[in-house]
Enzyme design. Structure first.
Site, PDB file in Angstrom:
ATOM      1  N   ARG A 173      -2.083  -5.816  -4.051  1.00  0.00           N
ATOM      2  CA  ARG A 173      -2.801  -4.942  -3.164  1.00  0.00           C
ATOM      3  C   ARG A 173      -3.606  -4.061  -3.967  1.00  0.00           C
ATOM      4  O   ARG A 173      -3.235  -3.475  -4.925  1.00  0.00           O
ATOM      5  CB  ARG A 173      -1.708  -3.879  -2.365  1.00  0.00           C
ATOM      6  CG  ARG A 173      -2.315  -3.564  -1.011  1.00  0.00           C
ATOM      7  CD  ARG A 173      -1.312  -2.726  -0.426  1.00  0.00           C
ATOM      8  NE  ARG A 173      -0.411  -3.646   0.392  1.00  0.00           N
ATOM      9  CZ  ARG A 173       0.947  -3.193   0.590  1.00  0.00           C
ATOM     10  NH1 ARG A 173       1.294  -1.939   0.144  1.00  0.00           N
ATOM     11  NH2 ARG A 173       1.634  -4.020   1.308  1.00  0.00           N
TER      12      ARG A 173
ATOM     13  N   ARG B 224      10.191   7.903  -1.710  1.00  0.00           N
ATOM     14  CA  ARG B 224       9.694   6.865  -1.401  1.00  0.00           C
ATOM     15  C   ARG B 224       8.314   6.705  -1.346  1.00  0.00           C
ATOM     16  O   ARG B 224       7.695   7.790  -1.814  1.00  0.00           O
ATOM     17  CB  ARG B 224      10.177   6.434   0.191  1.00  0.00           C
ATOM     18  CG  ARG B 224      11.657   5.831   0.059  1.00  0.00           C
ATOM     19  CD  ARG B 224      11.888   4.865   1.156  1.00  0.00           C
ATOM     20  NE  ARG B 224      11.217   3.703   0.959  1.00  0.00           N
ATOM     21  CZ  ARG B 224      10.932   2.742   1.969  1.00  0.00           C
ATOM     22  NH1 ARG B 224      11.657   2.786   3.068  1.00  0.00           N
ATOM     23  NH2 ARG B 224      10.143   1.761   1.803  1.00  0.00           N
ATOM     24  N   LYS B 225       7.415   5.747  -0.468  1.00  0.00           N
ATOM     25  CA  LYS B 225       5.991   5.718  -0.293  1.00  0.00           C
ATOM     26  C   LYS B 225       5.582   7.064   0.157  1.00  0.00           C
ATOM     27  O   LYS B 225       6.203   7.694   0.977  1.00  0.00           O
ATOM     28  CB  LYS B 225       5.464   4.563   0.185  1.00  0.00           C
ATOM     29  CG  LYS B 225       6.221   4.513   1.731  1.00  0.00           C
ATOM     30  CD  LYS B 225       5.625   3.118   2.294  1.00  0.00           C
ATOM     31  CE  LYS B 225       6.645   2.845   3.503  1.00  0.00           C
ATOM     32  NZ  LYS B 225       6.407   1.507   4.020  1.00  0.00           N
TER      33      LYS B 225
ATOM     34  N   CYS C 259       3.959  -2.840   9.077  1.00  0.00           N
ATOM     35  CA  CYS C 259       2.864  -2.823   8.444  1.00  0.00           C
ATOM     36  C   CYS C 259       1.759  -2.716   9.228  1.00  0.00           C
ATOM     37  O   CYS C 259       0.604  -2.335   9.036  1.00  0.00           O
ATOM     38  CB  CYS C 259       2.786  -3.588   7.089  1.00  0.00           C
ATOM     39  SG  CYS C 259       4.263  -3.658   5.937  1.00  0.00           S
ATOM     40  N   GLY C 260       1.886  -3.626  10.316  1.00  0.00           N
ATOM     41  CA  GLY C 260       0.825  -3.705  11.263  1.00  0.00           C
ATOM     42  C   GLY C 260       0.846  -2.635  12.241  1.00  0.00           C
ATOM     43  O   GLY C 260       0.062  -3.004  13.316  1.00  0.00           O
TER      44      GLY C 260
ATOM     45  N   GLY D  21       6.209  -8.581  11.555  1.00  0.00           N
ATOM     46  CA  GLY D  21       7.223  -9.591  11.387  1.00  0.00           C
ATOM     47  C   GLY D  21       8.379  -9.008  11.146  1.00  0.00           C
ATOM     48  O   GLY D  21       9.254  -9.717  11.020  1.00  0.00           O
TER      49      GLY D  21
HETATM   50 FE1  SF4 Z   1       6.259  -7.844   5.895  1.00  0.00          FE
HETATM   51 FE2  SF4 Z   1       5.449  -5.194   6.762  1.00  0.00          FE
HETATM   52 FE3  SF4 Z   1       5.085  -7.317   8.245  1.00  0.00          FE
HETATM   53 FE4  SF4 Z   1       7.522  -6.284   7.805  1.00  0.00          FE
HETATM   54  S1  SF4 Z   1       5.908  -5.608   8.999  1.00  0.00           S
HETATM   55  S2  SF4 Z   1       6.727  -8.793   7.719  1.00  0.00           S
HETATM   56  S3  SF4 Z   1       7.326  -5.827   5.612  1.00  0.00           S
HETATM   57  S4  SF4 Z   1       4.249  -7.334   6.135  1.00  0.00           S
END
Ligand code: SF4
Length: 520
Positions: free
Chosen positions: A71, A180-181, A442-443, A437
């Site tokens: 990234r 953490r982040k 992350c989305g 996912g």
């Molecule tokens: Fe990977 Fe983030 Fe998607 Fe989970 S939300 S599958 S950690 S990219």
């Protein structure tokens, strides 16, 4: 007291990741990369794999294959022409032509090998880019207003402030071991382009009369974040002048470093400390660490939420110049597309391309008389200025293709789903669909009109299959911000398009003209 002193005396208070970080700082991996590149992936001890995050690198799935995801930080999403061409060529030479825009305005590659990293770092460094700190327990890339400096809807140009804060934290060993982040947003856009409420620390536009003079500055929110336990950020009762932003950011990060939880990783984000302390106690500590008084809150200038979308042609604050906002379907481009974008951005504008947290792009600084010619360029047949409704408002995380934590495929599933819905149904308002996912989100599925979170589900016919939980009604709309809520049950990937079609048919039949999904 430094954080090592707070925690290091009692290892029972530390998670195993914390103990590991005390033995080797995350940034120390930067001293090893050249050697590992010469000796090959097999020479890297497994205990070092996690440290690559501080260099902006994750091992792809399966980890043993030795391919990295990288990234690259793009503070405020602003990419110069030279940088865009470098990014495109790295994708072409090393990244198998896949270039993703993330929901934090960063650029993401896949398929990189350890041997390629020294050249990639060299190329990035030559154009002032870096992947350092894009992942790991460290201040991440700073997001903000992709229109900074050209925006008729901003109180001030935030580019310089973002760069100052970003460069302060880059490779800063005083802040390379956070619990953490740590995610920051700095924006003066009144449409909340920086998604204030889901960041650990957000500066949002405000004004205050000080000594009879109205000053432009920022309000401050802390403790937002998503994942499996999402929190909306809390507002602190402070007004921060532009020249105070960096020191306030340092003070907040210092408090997080020294008081953030380090026992359990899933409770280590700043949001958990804020939830326990409350905004008043945090404010008191902030003033102590900052070292002097801050003004009390002024007038909030956030007016609405545009969810990071800028489609169409719009006038800039500079007379005679416009910007155009384009859709990059599910945030994925190939290298040739990025080269073409860079080329037309230079031919018609000043060469800049800007990335949005909606995984899309903006091309700024186009003289009004040249805009029609820009829009006629072939690259904009697929990267369109007026996308169909569902593909135009769909966001997808990386998913099982590359991500070790993913349970399902996301990018192609989202693309096909959106294309199907666009064929089947036409709505008079956009509906934002975000697919993730796994619960890490992350989305950003919690802030979507329709959030789709991947799971595995056992079926009689096919055994374990990919499926989704469906969440409805998320928004960061001013005064109405809320995370979406889960509908009962799960839907297999196969059945998802038909189920969502039924849902949208019902929405279309029942809604008032112009009514949004979030109002429904
Ligand atoms: Fe990977 Fe983030 Fe998607 Fe989970 S939300 S599958 S950690 S990219």
């Amino acid at each position: 007291m430094a954080y090592e002193q707070i925690w290091a005396n009692d290892e029972s208070k530390l998670s195993k990741e914390e103990i590991h970080k005390l033995k080797k700082d995350g940034l120390d991996i930067l001293n090893d990369i050249d050697r590992y590149a010469k000796e090959g992936f097999a020479s890297i001890p497994e205990e070092d794999w996690g440290h690559f995050k501080w260099a902006g690198l994750y091992l792809q799935k399966p980890k043993e294959a030795g391919y990295f995801m990288m990234r690259v930080n793009i503070p405020t999403g602003i990419i110069t022409n030279e940088q865009a061409l470098t990014l495109a060529n790295i994708g072409k030479d090393y990244g198998r032509d896949v270039i993703d825009i993330t929901t934090r305005q960063a650029i993401q590659y896949h398929w990189l090998t350890i041997e390629q990293l020294p050249d990639i770092y060299k190329r990035l460094g030559e154009v002032g880019l870096s992947s350092i700190g894009a992942c790991g327990d460290i201040p991440r890339t700073i997001i903000g207003n992709p229109l900074a400096g050209i925006d008729r809807n901003e109180l001030m140009d935030t580019r310089e402030i973002v760069n100052e804060v970003y460069h302060f934290f880059q490779r800063n060993e005083d802040f390379s071991n956070l619990p953490r982040k740590f995610k920051m947003s700095i924006s003066a856009n009144v449409q909340n382009a920086g998604h204030d409420l889901i960041n650990c620390l957000a500066f949002t536009p405000a004004v205050k009369v000080i000594d009879d003079v109205e000053q432009v500055g920022f309000h401050v929110k802390v403790g937002g974040g998503l994942s499996s336990k999402p929190y909306l950020a809390e507002e602190l009762d402070v007004f921060v002048l532009p020249e105070q932003v960096k020191d306030v950011a340092i003070a907040v990060t210092t408090i997080y470093r020294d008081y953030g939880y380090r026992q359990k990783r899933h409770r280590a984000r700043l949001k958990f400390l804020i939830a326990d302390w409350g905004p008043e106690k945090f404010r008191e500590k902030l003033l102590e660490v900052y070292g002097s008084e801050l003004h009390l809150k002024g007038e909030d200038k956030v007016e609405e939420w545009n969810a990071g979308y800028f489609y169409g042609v719009h006038q800039q604050k500079q007379e005679g110049l416009s910007y155009a906002g384009f859709n990059v379907p599910v945030g994925r481009m190939n290298s040739e597309q990025l080269i073409q974008l860079a080329t037309v951005a230079k031919k018609y504008g000043n060469g800049e391309i800007r990335t949005c947290n909606s995984q899309n792009i903006v091309i700024p600084n186009v003289p009004d008389g040249k805009m029609a010619d820009l829009l006629a360029e072939p690259v904009f047949e697929k990267i369109t200025i007026k996308p169909k409704s569902f593909i135009g408002y769909s966001v997808a995380c990386t998913g099982i293709e590359y991500c070790n934590l993913a349970l399902v495929e996301t990018k192609e599933t989202t693309r096909k789903l959106a294309e199907y819905l666009d064929e089947q149904i036409e709505l008079d308002v956009p509906v934002r669909i975000h697919m993730v996912g796994c619960p890490n989100s992350c989305g950003q599925r919690q802030i979507a009109d329709i959030g789709l979170q991947g799971v595995l589900m056992k079926t009689k016919e096919a055994g374990m299959v990919e499926a989704f939980e469906i969440y409805v009604g998320g928004t960061l709309e001013k005064d109405h911000a809320k995370f979406n809520e889960k509908l009962k049950g799960r839907v297999t990937s196969e059945n998802l398009p038909a189920v969502l079609k039924d849902l949208f048919v019902f929405f279309k039949e029942e809604k008032h003209p112009g009514e949004n999904f979030f109002d429904f």
